[in-house]
Motif scaffolding. Structure first.
Motif, short mmCIF file in Angstrom:
data_model
loop_
_atom_site.label_atom_id
_atom_site.label_comp_id
_atom_site.label_asym_id
_atom_site.label_seq_id
_atom_site.Cartn_x
_atom_site.Cartn_y
_atom_site.Cartn_z
N PHE A 174 8.87 -14.89 5.47
CA PHE A 174 8.57 -14.22 4.90
C PHE A 174 9.36 -13.15 4.88
N VAL A 175 9.61 -12.38 3.56
CA VAL A 175 10.11 -11.02 3.66
C VAL A 175 9.40 -9.82 3.51
N MET A 176 9.53 -9.06 4.23
CA MET A 176 9.20 -7.62 4.08
C MET A 176 9.74 -6.91 3.76
N GLN A 177 9.13 -5.44 3.57
CA GLN A 177 9.84 -4.46 2.61
C GLN A 177 8.33 -3.15 2.80
N LYS A 178 9.23 -1.91 3.95
CA LYS A 178 8.12 -0.97 3.50
C LYS A 178 6.72 -1.28 4.37
#
Length: 246
Positions: free
Chosen positions: A198-202
Motif C-alpha cells: 500500500f503506497v502512501m503519499q501525503k
C-alpha cells in the motif's frame, strides 16, 4: 486479518491521514510503503491504539480497541521505548505477566538467542545501544505469539545479521498464519517479503499492489511510477470493500 476502514487523523488543522482504507488478509505480509512524512507511522500508531482517530480498525474481526484484539496483536515501534531500570530478562517477564502468557523460559531464551541477546539478559535498558533496544522490542513482540503483528521501520538500526534473522522470523510467522503489516520507506529491505503493498503519499494511499497480480514487475519501478507522478491512483478497490464500525 487486519482491516482499516476510512481512517482519518488530524493534528490540529493538519490532515495527517486522509480516509485510508486497506485490508491485510490472514497469513499475508502487507507493506505500508512511502517516503518520510507520508503518514505511515500515524496509521501504525492508530492501529496500535496510541492515537485517537476517526474511522474503524479491526483485528481478526474484533474492534482494535477491544481487550480481545489487544491480546492477539503485537507492535514493534520505530523508536524502541524500554524501561531504563529493567534488565532484558525483566522486560521479557514484564510482557509475560502483562499478557498472562504460558510461554516457557526455554522458549524465551531461544528467541533471545536468535537475536544475540542471550548474553545480555542482565543488561539494563539504559545500558543498551539503539540496535539492541530494537532487538529487545522485537523479542517482546514475538513472545506474545501474536496473530497480528505491526512493525514500524523495524530494520532501522539493526545490524546485517539481525536484519537477516528478522526476515526469516517474518517468513516463519507468515507460515504460521500470522498477519503482518510492516511500515517502511526502505524498498530494498522488503523486496523478498512483500505480498501486498500500500503506497502512501501525503496522508493517502495512492496505489496498492498484490504480488501475484504484478508478477515480474519491479517494486522499485511500481513505487516510483506513482510517487513521481507517472500514474494516477492505482488503488485496488477490492482491498477497500466492506465497512467496519467501532
Amino acid at each position: 486479518m487486519l482491516e482499516v476502514q476510512h481512517l482519518t487523523k488530524k493534528y490540529g488543522k493538519n490532515l495527517a491521514v486522509d480516509d485510508v482504507s486497506f485490508v491485510v488478509e490472514t497469513g499475508r505480509i502487507g507493506i505500508l510503503l512511502g517516503p518520510n512524512g507520508a503518514g505511515k507511522s500515524t496509521v501504525i500508531k492508530s492501529v496500535a491504539g496510541l492515537l485517537r482517530y476517526e474511522g474503524g480498525i479491526g483485528i481478526n474481526q474484533k474492534p482494535s480497541k477491544s481487550l480481545e484484539a489487544k491480546r492477539i496483536f503485537a507492535y514493534v515501534p520505530e523508536i524502541p521505548a524500554l524501561f531504563q531500570s529493567l534488565t532484558v530478562a525483566e522486560h521479557m517477564e514484564y510482557i509475560r505477566r502483562a499478557y498472562n502468557l504460558d510461554i516457557r523460559d526455554e522458549e524465551i531464551d531461544s528467541i533471545l538467542e536468535r537475536f544475540e541477546l542471550d548474553d545480555k539478559k542482565d543488561k539494563l535498558g539504559e545500558e543498551l545501544s539503539k540496535g539492541m533496544m530494537q532487538k529487545v522490542s522485537i523479542c517482546c513482540a514475538l513472545i506474545i505469539k501474536p496473530q497480528v503483528i505491526l512493525l514500524d521501520e523495524p530494520m532501522v538500526g539493526l545490524d546485517p545479521k539481525a536484519i537477516k534473522e528478522l526476515k526469516e522470523v517474518i517468513l516463519e510467522l507468515k507460515q504460521q498464519g500470522v498477519t503482518i503489516l510492516i511500515s517502511t520507506h526502505m524498498l530494498e529491505m522488503i523486496q523478498e517479503l512483500w505480498e501486498d503493498v500500500f503506497v502512501m503519499q501525503k496522508g493517502r494511499i495512492i496505489a496498492s499492489y498484490r504480488r501475484e497480480d504484478v508478477a515480474g514487475q519491479n517494486l522499485d519501478e511500481l513505487f516510483f511510477s506513482v510517487t513521481e507522478g507517472g500514474e494516477e491512483d492505482k488503488s485496488d478497490p477490492s482491498l477497500k470493500d466492506g465497512e467496519l464500525h467501532e
